[in-house]
Design an enzyme around this catalytic site. Sequence first.
Site, short mmCIF file in Angstrom:
data_model
loop_
_atom_site.label_atom_id
_atom_site.label_comp_id
_atom_site.label_asym_id
_atom_site.label_seq_id
_atom_site.Cartn_x
_atom_site.Cartn_y
_atom_site.Cartn_z
N ASP A 1 106.30 23.93 20.77
CA ASP A 1 106.04 22.81 19.84
C ASP A 1 105.37 21.73 20.83
O ASP A 1 105.56 20.42 20.60
CB ASP A 1 107.10 22.13 19.36
CG ASP A 1 106.81 21.33 18.10
OD1 ASP A 1 105.87 21.21 17.34
OD2 ASP A 1 107.80 20.33 17.79
N TYR B 1 119.09 20.35 14.71
CA TYR B 1 118.33 19.38 13.73
C TYR B 1 119.17 19.02 12.42
O TYR B 1 118.63 19.51 11.60
CB TYR B 1 117.05 19.57 13.71
CG TYR B 1 116.15 19.10 14.98
CD1 TYR B 1 115.55 17.96 15.39
CD2 TYR B 1 116.26 20.18 15.98
CE1 TYR B 1 114.99 17.82 16.33
CE2 TYR B 1 115.83 19.80 17.30
CZ TYR B 1 115.22 18.60 17.50
OH TYR B 1 114.51 18.34 18.80
C1 GCB Z 1 113.05 21.98 19.26
C2 GCB Z 1 112.31 22.20 20.67
C3 GCB Z 1 111.38 21.04 20.70
C4 GCB Z 1 110.38 20.81 19.30
C5 GCB Z 1 111.66 20.15 18.54
C6 GCB Z 1 110.93 19.91 17.09
O1 GCB Z 1 114.14 22.72 19.03
O2 GCB Z 1 112.91 22.42 21.39
O3 GCB Z 1 110.03 21.61 21.53
O4 GCB Z 1 109.76 19.80 19.45
O5 GCB Z 1 112.51 21.08 18.48
O6 GCB Z 1 110.79 18.76 16.76
O7 GCB Z 1 110.86 20.80 16.36
#
Ligand code: GCB
Length: 608
Positions: free
Chosen positions: A177, A478
């Site tokens: 990403d 998240y």
């Molecule tokens: C993650 C990744 C990171 C992304 C982030 C996102 O888990 O490690 O590289 O930018 O999520 O914001 O989706």
Amino acid sequence: KVTAGLLYPRESETREVRSLDGMWKFARSETDKPSQGLREKWYLKDLEKSINITQMPVPSSYNDIVEDEKVRDHVGTVWYERKFFVPQSWKSQRVFVRFGSVHYEAYVWINGNLAVRHEFGHLPFEAEISEHLNYAKENRITVLCDNVLLQTTIPQGKVIEQDSDSGKEIVQQYSFDFFNYAGIHRSVHLYTVPQLFIKEVILNPQVTEERHGLVNYKIILSDNNVNASDYKIRVVILNKENENVAEAVADDDFTGQVLVHNAELWWPYLMNIKPGYLYTIEVHLVNEQHDVDIDVYRMKFGIRSLKWNNSSFLINDKPIYFRGFGRHEDSDIRGKGLDFALLTKDFNLLKWIGANAYRTSHYPYSEESMQFADEHGIMIIDECPSVDTENYSQKLLENHKYSIEQLIHRDINHPSVVMWSIANEPRTQQVNADQYFAEVARYTRFLDPTRPVTAAIAVNSKQDQAAQYLDIISFNRYNAWYQNTGRLDMVTSYVMNEARTWHEKHNKPVLMSEYGSDTVEGLHILPAYVWSEEFQSQQFSKHFKAFDQLRNEGFFIGEFVWNFADFKTAQTYTRVGGNKKGVFTRNRQPKAAAHLLRKRYYELASEL
Ligand code: GCB
């Protein structure tokens, strides 16, 4: 083949350094002819005579400099070229060219002669070019830079062919990403050294029980076969005031120890009134017979101890709680290009907000940024360029190990580096992940047993097969964003449960290496709603609640917000002008959550 000896280029009484930064000529192979430049041997002639010629600043990514999406989205090779002079006086010296990094693969020619080939973005390489140079005359340096990522490169990607309105197009796909910026990303230097010179300085400073600094050192010369009785190595340790505080002469194998009485230790930011205390080691290669310096190299270093067990991580015997960030090397226009203004601003912001750490997600950052971290007492979780690792093969494993080898080789002397991260979000549930990570972790420890090994894992602990090989478990999650979107009532207990599960399963310290939510600056919605500033702040608060409880349980050692600042990604409908999970905008202005985080990080620091 990479020449070993990646000491940062520094001038001294025996060494000269010249920058080749500035404007270079730039040309692209036509997309449908990716090997055009090589086939037509562009390195043998002036690029002016080639197609698509333009000017390009070095260091910088090339992608956002030109108003043409063909350059932004270019797949394959681009060419850089410039001219330079070297004086006649350099003829008696040895001359090296050194690149801080070129993404992803580079070939370098001097006056049409291939000098070096290097693979992996984000890592330095160099080559001796003495024999290729025209002394007291003009010289030409040509660089081929190839941004193609395959299933066996680190990181991985895929190149596919697609039909477009203008025919077949070659397209780079990748799952990570962040934008696959490319170009000569860091500075280019020429430097001179004497015929026999100091090639490597390897330090292992320790803290004795009486709190003295015991600096173990090993010096490697450019020629292994010199007669040790003809030469001696003398080391001098200088404090911050440039006073000589210790000195020693190395043993015949050019190793030794030097004791610094009552050493000023290296401490993280806000843990001591002098965080980031650095000494300088001055290494003299001396001709015994004439007692003259043949070569002198100076380097800053810190004295501190690192320890870890199954529940904590200690510096100088004090338990550490990480107040950190995941970051990117990213900014408008220059992409991943080194920029001292940006670097200075970022460190000022890190200190403003009270952070004491960051992870170099998801690749090695510039050597200059590592020097800043040393100076400011910012602890670094140093990550190799492996991200979203999958489809485990022998070739991939070899490349992965080689990228870690180059990283450790480059960074081993930095006191700020407190942990190695061997991967970000590897698909550790897949077949062969178990043996693969057993080997990567083993190799990392073999190269540097003095620092713990981690990886940022997102696979749940039931399916994951890699955490068993780590010293410290980092997890990315998240809650209320990718999981249970919008549900701020499903954060606190979820974070606590996941952290506890990792610890219960592996009996190791645990930290949260990513959490956060995309936030458009200036978007206000109450009650909190995804993408608003209210949402980011409230989602953070729910995490803080979990972290505070976990800290009381004794195994939870740190929190790392995703992300320090907004950054560019590949184009997708989930990203509005890039990833917006920054606490700061891409332009480094604070969102509301920055103020909240600042309050927390200072409160945490004051508890120490
Ligand atoms: C993650 C990744 C990171 C992304 C982030 C996102 O888990 O490690 O590289 O930018 O999520 O914001 O989706």
